[in-house]
Design a protein around this motif. Sequence first.
Motif, PDB file in Angstrom:
ATOM      1  N   ARG A  46      40.325  44.285  41.226  1.00  0.00           N
ATOM      2  CA  ARG A  46      39.651  43.077  41.705  1.00  0.00           C
ATOM      3  C   ARG A  46      40.656  42.054  42.230  1.00  0.00           C
ATOM      4  O   ARG A  46      40.450  41.434  43.271  1.00  0.00           O
ATOM      5  N   GLU A  47      41.766  41.873  41.518  1.00  0.00           N
ATOM      6  CA  GLU A  47      42.789  40.910  41.953  1.00  0.00           C
ATOM      7  C   GLU A  47      43.429  41.336  43.268  1.00  0.00           C
ATOM      8  O   GLU A  47      43.662  40.513  44.151  1.00  0.00           O
ATOM      9  N   ARG A  50      40.987  40.801  46.042  1.00  0.00           N
ATOM     10  CA  ARG A  50      40.899  39.364  46.342  1.00  0.00           C
ATOM     11  C   ARG A  50      41.985  38.965  47.336  1.00  0.00           C
ATOM     12  O   ARG A  50      41.750  38.214  48.265  1.00  0.00           O
ATOM     13  N   ARG A  51      43.178  39.477  47.137  1.00  0.00           N
ATOM     14  CA  ARG A  51      44.288  39.176  48.043  1.00  0.00           C
ATOM     15  C   ARG A  51      44.039  39.779  49.431  1.00  0.00           C
ATOM     16  O   ARG A  51      44.364  39.176  50.434  1.00  0.00           O
ATOM     17  N   THR A 150      53.543  37.331  44.348  1.00  0.00           N
ATOM     18  CA  THR A 150      52.613  37.835  43.352  1.00  0.00           C
ATOM     19  C   THR A 150      53.342  38.975  42.669  1.00  0.00           C
ATOM     20  O   THR A 150      53.617  40.005  43.295  1.00  0.00           O
ATOM     21  N   VAL A 180      46.857  36.300  35.544  1.00  0.00           N
ATOM     22  CA  VAL A 180      45.728  37.089  35.072  1.00  0.00           C
ATOM     23  C   VAL A 180      46.293  38.263  34.285  1.00  0.00           C
ATOM     24  O   VAL A 180      47.205  38.948  34.752  1.00  0.00           O
ATOM     25  N   THR A 182      45.453  41.984  32.644  1.00  0.00           N
ATOM     26  CA  THR A 182      44.492  43.075  32.783  1.00  0.00           C
ATOM     27  C   THR A 182      44.203  43.693  31.417  1.00  0.00           C
ATOM     28  O   THR A 182      44.876  43.401  30.430  1.00  0.00           O
ATOM     29  N   TYR A 190      51.172  34.635  39.826  1.00  0.00           N
ATOM     30  CA  TYR A 190      51.208  34.069  41.178  1.00  0.00           C
ATOM     31  C   TYR A 190      52.174  32.885  41.196  1.00  0.00           C
ATOM     32  O   TYR A 190      52.009  31.930  40.433  1.00  0.00           O
TER      33      TYR A 190
END
Length: 194
Positions: A46-47, A50-51, A150, A180, A182, A190
């Motif tokens: 998901r991350e 998103r990027r 990142t 974040v 996991t 970030y």
Amino acid sequence: MRSLSVTMNVTLDGVVQGLGRPDEDTRGGFRHGGWGTKFQDEVLGREMARRMSRPGDMLFGRRTWEDFIGVWAGRDDGNPFTAHLDAATKYVASTTLGSAGAWQNSILLPGDATKTVAELKAEPGNDLAIVGSAALVRSLHAAGLVDRYTLVIHPLTLGVGARLFEGPAPLTEFKLTRSVATTKGVLIAYYERA
């Protein structure tokens, strides 16, 4: 002016070599390729999605660009990463590549990468993103051209392999803007230039 973001998968001891496949990067006798695959989960996916959902252009070193061609070019699998990579303008910084015609929307940046990337950043256009390409990242970082990192930090050490920074890196401060964790213990951090 464009910004330049780097996404780098890294072990706790700083190794960035051969994340995805056993044969991905065996330079220097590296035998731990594929170390990152067991840490994949929904949160990481998901991350990264998103990027990739933001418009932008990609920047590669020659070796990573050629590897991405083998993995991503010409796929018709409905994967959103495939669609993003195919559609993005892909700049390839190289002193040895003769042409960037092997993958659609690729443009060769010949010569000194710090000079050509600085010129590219000064032009109007989409922001630039690098995934991998550690040698290119080292030179661009030393030239003060990296705006954001990142770091996808995996919970293991390998003891050997190419590191993100081999030798001294110039003093540069970054601030943590978000992180974040996991379900598999990967920390996605970030950073922006302070």
